[in-house]
Write a protein that holds these residues in place. Structure first.
Motif, mmCIF file in Angstrom:
data_model
loop_
_atom_site.group_PDB
_atom_site.id
_atom_site.type_symbol
_atom_site.label_atom_id
_atom_site.label_comp_id
_atom_site.label_asym_id
_atom_site.label_seq_id
_atom_site.Cartn_x
_atom_site.Cartn_y
_atom_site.Cartn_z
ATOM 1 N N PHE A 1 124.373 64.658 36.024
ATOM 2 C CA PHE A 1 124.200 63.319 35.466
ATOM 3 C C PHE A 1 123.109 63.360 34.405
ATOM 4 N N GLN A 2 123.361 62.676 33.283
ATOM 5 C CA GLN A 2 122.374 62.588 32.214
ATOM 6 C C GLN A 2 122.088 61.129 31.875
ATOM 7 N N GLY A 3 120.825 60.858 31.545
ATOM 8 C CA GLY A 3 120.439 59.512 31.149
ATOM 9 C C GLY A 3 119.378 59.555 30.067
ATOM 10 N N LEU A 4 119.317 58.492 29.287
ATOM 11 C CA LEU A 4 118.318 58.345 28.228
ATOM 12 C C LEU A 4 117.283 57.323 28.679
ATOM 13 N N VAL A 5 116.021 57.715 28.696
ATOM 14 C CA VAL A 5 114.931 56.836 29.115
ATOM 15 C C VAL A 5 114.362 56.114 27.897
ATOM 16 N N LYS A 6 114.300 54.778 27.992
ATOM 17 C CA LYS A 6 113.711 53.973 26.921
ATOM 18 C C LYS A 6 112.618 53.075 27.504
ATOM 19 N N PHE A 7 111.535 52.954 26.765
ATOM 20 C CA PHE A 7 110.428 52.079 27.148
ATOM 21 C C PHE A 7 110.032 51.278 25.919
ATOM 22 N N ASP B 1 127.754 52.312 29.083
ATOM 23 C CA ASP B 1 126.544 52.831 28.450
ATOM 24 C C ASP B 1 125.796 51.756 27.668
ATOM 25 N N ALA B 2 126.014 50.496 28.013
ATOM 26 C CA ALA B 2 125.372 49.400 27.290
ATOM 27 C C ALA B 2 123.859 49.436 27.448
ATOM 28 N N ASP B 3 123.173 49.137 26.353
ATOM 29 C CA ASP B 3 121.715 48.987 26.341
ATOM 30 C C ASP B 3 121.422 47.503 26.524
ATOM 31 N N LEU B 4 120.803 47.149 27.646
ATOM 32 C CA LEU B 4 120.555 45.738 27.951
ATOM 33 C C LEU B 4 119.299 45.202 27.265
ATOM 34 N N GLY B 5 118.516 46.095 26.687
ATOM 35 C CA GLY B 5 117.290 45.668 26.029
ATOM 36 C C GLY B 5 116.163 45.347 26.987
ATOM 37 N N LEU B 6 116.201 45.927 28.188
ATOM 38 C CA LEU B 6 115.122 45.708 29.151
ATOM 39 C C LEU B 6 113.849 46.404 28.675
ATOM 40 N N LYS C 1 124.621 65.908 46.979
ATOM 41 C CA LYS C 1 125.304 65.301 48.121
ATOM 42 C C LYS C 1 125.983 64.000 47.698
ATOM 43 N N ALA C 2 127.024 63.641 48.444
ATOM 44 C CA ALA C 2 127.654 62.342 48.217
ATOM 45 C C ALA C 2 126.731 61.230 48.699
ATOM 46 N N GLY C 3 126.752 60.099 47.999
ATOM 47 C CA GLY C 3 125.937 58.961 48.387
ATOM 48 C C GLY C 3 125.296 58.308 47.180
ATOM 49 N N TRP C 4 124.403 57.360 47.460
ATOM 50 C CA TRP C 4 123.680 56.662 46.403
ATOM 51 C C TRP C 4 122.468 57.461 45.967
ATOM 52 N N TRP C 5 122.311 57.615 44.655
ATOM 53 C CA TRP C 5 121.176 58.337 44.082
ATOM 54 C C TRP C 5 120.438 57.431 43.103
ATOM 55 N N GLY C 6 119.096 57.416 43.234
ATOM 56 C CA GLY C 6 118.270 56.600 42.357
ATOM 57 C C GLY C 6 117.444 57.458 41.424
ATOM 58 N N PHE C 7 117.341 57.016 40.169
ATOM 59 C CA PHE C 7 116.536 57.683 39.147
ATOM 60 C C PHE C 7 115.472 56.697 38.683
ATOM 61 N N ALA C 8 114.202 57.082 38.785
ATOM 62 C CA ALA C 8 113.096 56.203 38.400
ATOM 63 C C ALA C 8 112.256 56.900 37.338
ATOM 64 N N ALA C 9 112.350 56.415 36.101
ATOM 65 C CA ALA C 9 111.578 56.958 34.985
ATOM 66 C C ALA C 9 110.299 56.148 34.847
ATOM 67 N N LEU C 10 109.155 56.808 34.944
ATOM 68 C CA LEU C 10 107.882 56.105 35.091
ATOM 69 C C LEU C 10 107.003 56.200 33.844
ATOM 70 N N ASN C 11 106.485 55.052 33.436
ATOM 71 C CA ASN C 11 105.530 54.975 32.333
ATOM 72 C C ASN C 11 104.408 54.012 32.708
ATOM 73 N N THR C 12 103.286 54.134 32.035
ATOM 74 C CA THR C 12 102.161 53.234 32.253
ATOM 75 C C THR C 12 102.092 52.244 31.103
ATOM 76 N N ASP C 13 102.045 50.959 31.451
ATOM 77 C CA ASP C 13 102.008 49.922 30.426
ATOM 78 C C ASP C 13 100.632 49.887 29.765
ATOM 79 N N ASP C 14 100.584 49.407 28.525
ATOM 80 C CA ASP C 14 99.296 49.268 27.850
ATOM 81 C C ASP C 14 98.615 47.952 28.209
#
Length: 254
Positions: free
Chosen positions: A163-169, A139-144, A216-229
């Protein structure tokens, strides 16, 4: 009649555009999500694609590619070599794993111009590989700039698990953020009943947390989308925080 034909033609054109407006995903797919005794390395494939539909896009060499172990990054950009994913330009690397640990691979791509949306797209993408029984630090925050912090362990899960995730921008949780979800339909064996179902969509809650059950079994991708200023050449920039996880089937005893 001419007016009717014009309306029909315009409608068909709009429908055609809508039919090809697939969701974009940065992809970092390892050869295995968990390494056991006997495994000495992991292969990684990096691309920018439409994973459910199996449609690829050419990806320029990433701006950065690193692996984080115990919170410390190791630059892997020089380890990349060109390959093909979904018949388009992509990248690959091999990383030797010598000790137990949780290895977080992260990519920052070059900005991708998307004429269909008249914008640029940058997806900060990561995946987590566990090795030799260690599971500390997943659960490391890489600071991206944009990042999904897993709240559920991102490996060792069964299909159907929540599955749960925290979105940071820019370092802050994002409430009400759209999170697009797709399965990597690698062999093209699955077909969605309707176009609406190629991409699943959930929103983060007031604390920036999203919840999704992978069916389903397999790879799942989560894409959290924001608009940059900040804009590029006067165009808006979609900044995605992307995380890939693997869901397993139960094994039947022999």
């Amino acid at each position: 009649m001419k007016r009717i034909l014009s309306i029909l033609s315009a409608t068909a054109l709009l429908l055609g555009v809508a039919a090809t407006a697939w969701a974009h995903f940065g992809m970092v797919i390892p050869s295995k999500p968990m390494l056991g005794q006997g495994d000495k390395a992991v292969d990684l494939t990096i691309s920018f694609s439409h994973p459910m539909e199996g449609k690829g896009m050419d990806m320029a060499k990433p701006k950065s590619f690193a692996v984080y172990v115990d919170g410390k990054p190791q630059d892997l950009l020089g380890a990349l070599s060109e390959t093909k994913v979904m018949e388009h330009k992509a990248w690959k690397a091999n990383y030797a794993v010598k000790k137990p640990g949780v290895y977080i691979f992260a990519v920052e791509p070059q900005a991708y111009p998307e004429p269909a949306e008249d914008n640029y797209i940058i997806h900060y993408t990561k995946t987590v590989v566990a090795a030799f029984g260690d599971e500390d630090g997943w659960d490391a925050d890489l600071g991206l700039k944009a990042e999904i912090i897993p709240l559920t362990r991102p490996f060792g899960n069964y299909a159907g698990n929540v599955f749960q995730g925290l979105v940071k921008f820019k370092g802050k949780p994002v409430a009400g953020c759209d999170v697009e979800v797709e399965m990597y339909n690698k062999d093209g064996k699955y077909e969605a009943p309707t176009e609406y179902m190629n991409t699943q969509v959930v929103k983060t809650d007031a604390n920036g947390v999203f919840t999704f059950a992978c069916p389903k079994a397999g790879w799942w991708g989560f894409a959290a989308l924001n608009t940059d200023d900040q804009k590029i050449e006067g165009k808006e920039v979609e900044v995605g925080a992307v995380l890939w996880i693997y869901m397993n089937d139960f094994k039947t005893k022999k």
